[in-house]
Enzyme design. Structure first.
Site, mmCIF file in Angstrom:
data_model
loop_
_atom_site.group_PDB
_atom_site.id
_atom_site.type_symbol
_atom_site.label_atom_id
_atom_site.label_comp_id
_atom_site.label_asym_id
_atom_site.label_seq_id
_atom_site.Cartn_x
_atom_site.Cartn_y
_atom_site.Cartn_z
ATOM 1 N N ASP A 143 3.225 11.430 15.770
ATOM 2 C CA ASP A 143 3.413 11.443 14.311
ATOM 3 C C ASP A 143 2.110 11.829 13.615
ATOM 4 O OD1 ASP A 143 5.049 11.258 12.095
ATOM 5 O OD2 ASP A 143 4.744 9.111 11.811
ATOM 6 N N LEU A 172 0.816 -1.211 0.000
ATOM 7 C CA LEU A 172 0.000 0.000 0.000
ATOM 8 C C LEU A 172 0.848 1.258 0.000
ATOM 9 C CD1 LEU A 172 -2.729 -1.019 2.622
ATOM 10 C CD2 LEU A 172 -2.965 -0.965 0.128
ATOM 11 N N GLY A 194 8.767 1.973 7.701
ATOM 12 C CA GLY A 194 8.463 0.646 7.204
ATOM 13 C C GLY A 194 7.457 0.648 6.071
#
Length: 663
Positions: A471, A350, A356
Site C-alpha cells: 500500500d 487524525l 480504518g
C-alpha cells in the site's frame, strides 16, 4: 337523620369553599393537627411529625387531609404557590444515610403499590416514569441509587413522575454573608429548612435549603424553568413520603407552612417542637446493632466493588488467546489505548482511510505520543498468521520506516499502534495545502523520494525476511518534525522468506497504485511495491493524483499524461506548477522518467529497489529508453527486442507500447 344531613351539608360547603379560596396553613409543630397518616407515619406526644423510625424496609406517608386546588380553572395554568418546612433526618451510620424524604404533590394520598427503600414509598418498578402518575416531588435523598442516576448519597432533586431527577444538586446553601456555597449533610440529625416556591406567571420552580439558624438565602439551591400545568390535574394533595431500608434511621418534620397564590407564612422557630436526643441512643445500642450493621454495610460495599470491577473489565475486555502469549511484549492493553485517545474521541481523529480510522494518543504510562489505527477485522480466517506478521513487522528498525510499536485485538477490531508523526502525511502537502502552513519545495520532495526508496530497499532485501508493503502511496508516507519521509501503515503488509515464493492472497491496496499482474496472480512480490513507488514518484513531481476526474468523461491517468508529454518532447510541462522554476532540471527529469519506468505494465521490466536507489543517488544512469519524437512516434527497436526491426507507432499507441515492452 336531620342531624346527619346537616353535618354532611356543612362538610360539603366547607370543601366547596376550600376549592374557591386560596389554601393557606401554618403548623409550628403538629400537636392537635389533623393529618392523613399512613404506614409508619405518626405524630409524637410533643408534636413532631415522625415519618419513619425503624431498621425495617417500610414506608411512611403524611398528607394535608383535604385536596388543594392549584389550577386556575379559567386558564388551565398552575397557580403560584409557596411552601416551607423544617425537617431532620438521622442515620445511625455517619457515613451513609437511608432513603430520605420527598415533598410530594400528587392526585392521591395513598400509594398502595409504593415500595420502600429506593422507591421512597411512591413508585414501583412497573409505574416508574409513567406520565399518568401526575406526581411532582422534591427529594431529599441520602442514599445513592445508580438505578436512578443519583449524583451522590446526599443531594436535593426535582422529580417528575419518576425518581430520575430532572434536576439535582449536592446538598448545600448559599451564604449571603460569606458569598459562597456551603455544603450540608442531610442526615446529620440537625434541623434544616427547605423552601419550595413556584411562580405560575414565569413558570419558575425554586428550591432553597439552609440551616434553621440562617435566614433564607437570596440564591436558591435549584432553579428550574418548567410549566407544571403539563403534569398536574385538579385538585391535588400535598404532603410527605419517606421509607427505610436496612439502616436504623429517623425522619422528622418539625413544622410546615403552605400558601396558594401567596407567600407561605414564616415558621416560628421558637415554637416548633424539640427533637429527641437521638444521638444518645447510638452509644447504648452500638454493641447491639453496630457490628451487624457495619457487617451488612461491608457486604454491600463488597458487592458494589465486585459489580464495578465486572463492569470496568467488560468495558475494557479484550480477546486474548493462548497462542498470543508469545507476542506479549508487542501487545497493548485496550484500556491504555482507550485512555490514550480519550475514548477514541473525534477531537483526536487524525484521518479516515479505506481500512480504518487513525487517532492521536498519549500512552498514560510512558507519555509517548502515538498514532492508533483502528481496523475492522470481522473474519477470523488467517487471523493468527496476520498477527504473527504484525509482530514480526514490529521488529523492523530503519530510519525511513514508521515504527510499528504493537497491536491490540478486541471484539472484532484490531488496533495498530505507530510512532506519531507530527507533520502527518505527504499527500496533505501535495494536494491540500490549506491544511498546513509549511510549503514543500523540490529539495524536500527529492529527499523524501530517496528516503522512501531506501525504506523499500530495506524491506525487500536487507531485513531477515522479504516484506511487501502492498500500500505504497503518498498518504502512507509520513513526515517527521524535519519533514523527513517515513513509510508507514503496514496493515496490509505480507512477509515471506528470501528465496521463497509468496502465496497468493486477496487483491488489496489502493486504486491507481495496483500493479496489473495482481489481478492475475494475486502474489504480493516486491515488484508490486515498485509499481506503486513509480506512481508515487509522478505524484511528487507533478503534484497530481494518479487518476483525476474519475467517473467523468475527462478522466486523466497521470502516467498516460506524463508519457504523452514526454513523447512530445515536453516532459517538464508535467512539473507541479506550485514549484514554479524552483527545481533541479536533471533531478526532475530523472524522477519523471524513473516513475514511468517503475510503473511499467510488465513486472519483469521494472527495476528492483536497489537499482532505484542507485539511480536516485546518481551512481548509475537510467537505462536507454526509447527516443520519443515531437511527431509522436518512437523507435523501440533497441528497447523492445521482441519487436525485431524498428517499428513506427502512432501517437495513440505510444503509451501502450512504452508501458508493455520489456527492458
Amino acid at each position: 337523620m336531620f342531624f346527619k344531613f346537616t353535618l354532611s351539608f356543612l362538610l360539603l360547603c366547607r370543601f366547596a369553599a376550600s376549592q374557591q379560596e386560596d389554601v393557606g396553613f401554618t403548623y409550628n409543630g403538629f400537636r392537635g393537627v389533623n393529618m392523613s397518616l399512613d404506614g409508619l407515619a405518626q405524630i409524637t406526644d410533643n408534636g413532631l411529625l415522625k415519618l419513619v423510625s425503624t431498621t425495617l424496609a417500610q414506608v411512611g406517608h403524611a398528607f394535608y387531609p383535604l385536596p388543594v386546588s392549584l389550577m386556575n380553572t379559567s386558564t388551565g395554568n398552575v397557580l403560584s404557590f409557596s411552601s416551607t418546612f423544617v425537617f431532620a433526618m438521622f442515620s445511625e451510620l455517619t457515613i451513609v444515610g437511608g432513603p430520605g424524604i420527598v415533598f410530594v404533590i400528587a392526585p392521591f394520598r395513598e400509594f398502595p403499590g409504593g415500595l420502600p427503600s429506593g422507591y421512597f414509598g411512591l413508585f414501583n418498578a412497573t409505574n416508574m416514569g409513567n406520565s399518568s402518575n401526575h406526581i411532582i416531588g422534591v427529594e431529599l435523598d441520602t442514599l445513592q441509587n445508580e438505578e436512578f442516576n443519583d449524583i451522590n448519597g446526599n443531594h436535593v432533586g426535582i422529580d417528575i413522575n419518576d425518581l430520575k431527577s430532572v434536576e439535582a444538586i449536592p446538598a448545600s446553601y448559599f451564604s449571603d454573608k460569606e458569598n459562597r456555597r456551603i455544603d450540608l449533610n442531610l442526615f446529620s440529625g440537625q434541623p434544616l429548612q427547605l423552601w419550595v416556591e413556584y411562580n405560575g406567571i414565569e413558570k419558575q420552580l425554586n428550591v432553597t435549603l439552609a440551616p434553621i439558624n440562617v435566614p433564607k438565602p437570596t440564591i436558591p439551591l435549584l432553579s428550574l424553568k418548567i410549566d407544571l400545568s403539563r403534569f398536574m390535574v385538579d385538585p391535588m394533595f400535598v404532603g410527605f413520603s419517606s421509607s427505610t431500608s436496612a439502616l436504623d434511621v429517623s425522619h422528622y418534620v418539625l413544622g410546615w407552612s403552605l400558601k396558594v397564590n401567596g407567600q407561605a407564612k414564616e415558621l416560628s422557630l421558637s415554637q416548633i417542637p424539640k427533637l429527641p436526643r437521638i444521638g444518645s441512643k447510638t452509644k447504648s445500642r452500638i454493641f447491639q446493632i453496630g457490628f451487624p450493621v457495619i457487617g451488612a454495610s461491608l457486604v454491600l460495599l463488597l458487592i458494589f466493588i465486585i459489580q464495578f470491577t465486572v463492569r470496568r473489565r467488560k468495558k475494557y475486555a479484550e480477546v486474548l488467546e493462548d497462542w498470543e502469549l508469545e507476542y506479549g511484549p508487542h501487545r497493548f492493553k485496550y484500556k491504555d489505548l482507550y485512555k490514550a485517545t480519550k475514548g477514541f474521541s473525534e477531537k483526536e481523529l487524525l484521518g479516515i482511510g479505506g481500512f480504518g480510522e487513525v487517532y492521536k494518543g498519549i500512552i498514560p504510562t510512558s507519555k509517548a505520543e502515538v498514532a492508533v489505527k483502528r481496523v475492522s477485522h470481522d473474519s477470523r480466517q488467517g487471523e493468527r498468521e496476520f498477527i504473527a506478521e504484525i509482530v514480526s513487522i514490529g521488529k523492523l528498525q530503519h530510519r525511513n520506516i514508521v515504527k510499528l510499536l504493537g497491536y491490540c485485538r478486541r471484539k472484532g477490531e484490531l488496533f495498530l499502534v505507530y510512532d506519531f508523526m507530527p507533520n502527518e502525511s505527504l499527500d496533505k502537502f501535495l494536494f491540500n495545502q490549506s491544511t498546513t502552513k509549511k510549503t514543500l519545495g523540490w529539495n524536500h520532495r527529492f529527499q523524501i523520494i530517496k528516503s522512501v526508496a531506501s525504506g523499500l530497499l530495506y524491506l525487500h532485501e536487507e531485513w531477515e525476511q522479504v516484506v511487501v508493503h502492498r500500500d505504497v502511496k503518498s498518504s502512507n508516507v509520513l513526515l517527521d518534525n524535519e519533514l523527513n519521509g517515513r513509510l508507514g501503515d503496514f496493515g496490509l503488509a505480507r512477509l515471506y522468506d528470501h528465496g521463497g515464493d509468496p502465496k497468493s492472497t486477496h487483491v488489496v491496496g489502493t486504486f491507481g497504485y495496483l500493479a496489473p499482474e495482481l489481478a492475475r496472480s494475486g502474489k504480493p512480490n516486491p515488484s508490486v511495491d515498485v509499481f506503486a513507488f513509480g506512481v508515487l514518484l509522478l505524484e511528487v513531481a507533478c503534484g497530481r493524483r494518479p487518476i483525476e476526474g474519475q467517473g467523468s468523461e475527462e478522466c486523466v491517468v497521470l502516467m498516460d499524461w506524463v508519457v504523452s508529454c514526454w513523447s512530445g518532447g515536453n516532459i517538464l510541462e508535467t512539473v507541479d506548477p506550485k514549484l514554479g522554476m524552483n527545481y533541479n532540471v536533471e533531478e526532475m527529469e530523472l524522477v519523471l522518467k524513473l516513475g514511468v519506468l517503475c510503473s511499467h505494465s510488465l513486472a519483469s521490466a521494472r527495476p528492483c529497489m536497489r537499482q532505484v536507489v542507485r539511480y536516485l543517488k546518481g551512481e548509475i544512469p537510467l537505462p536507454q529508453l526509447p527516443s520519443l519524437t515531437s511527431e509522436g512516434s518512437c523507435d523501440l527497436s533497441t528497447w523492445c527486442p521482441y519487436l525485431g526491426s524498428a517499428t513506427s507507432l502512432s501517437s495513440s499507441t505510444i503509451t501502450d507500447s512504452l508501458l508493455s515492452a520489456p527492458r
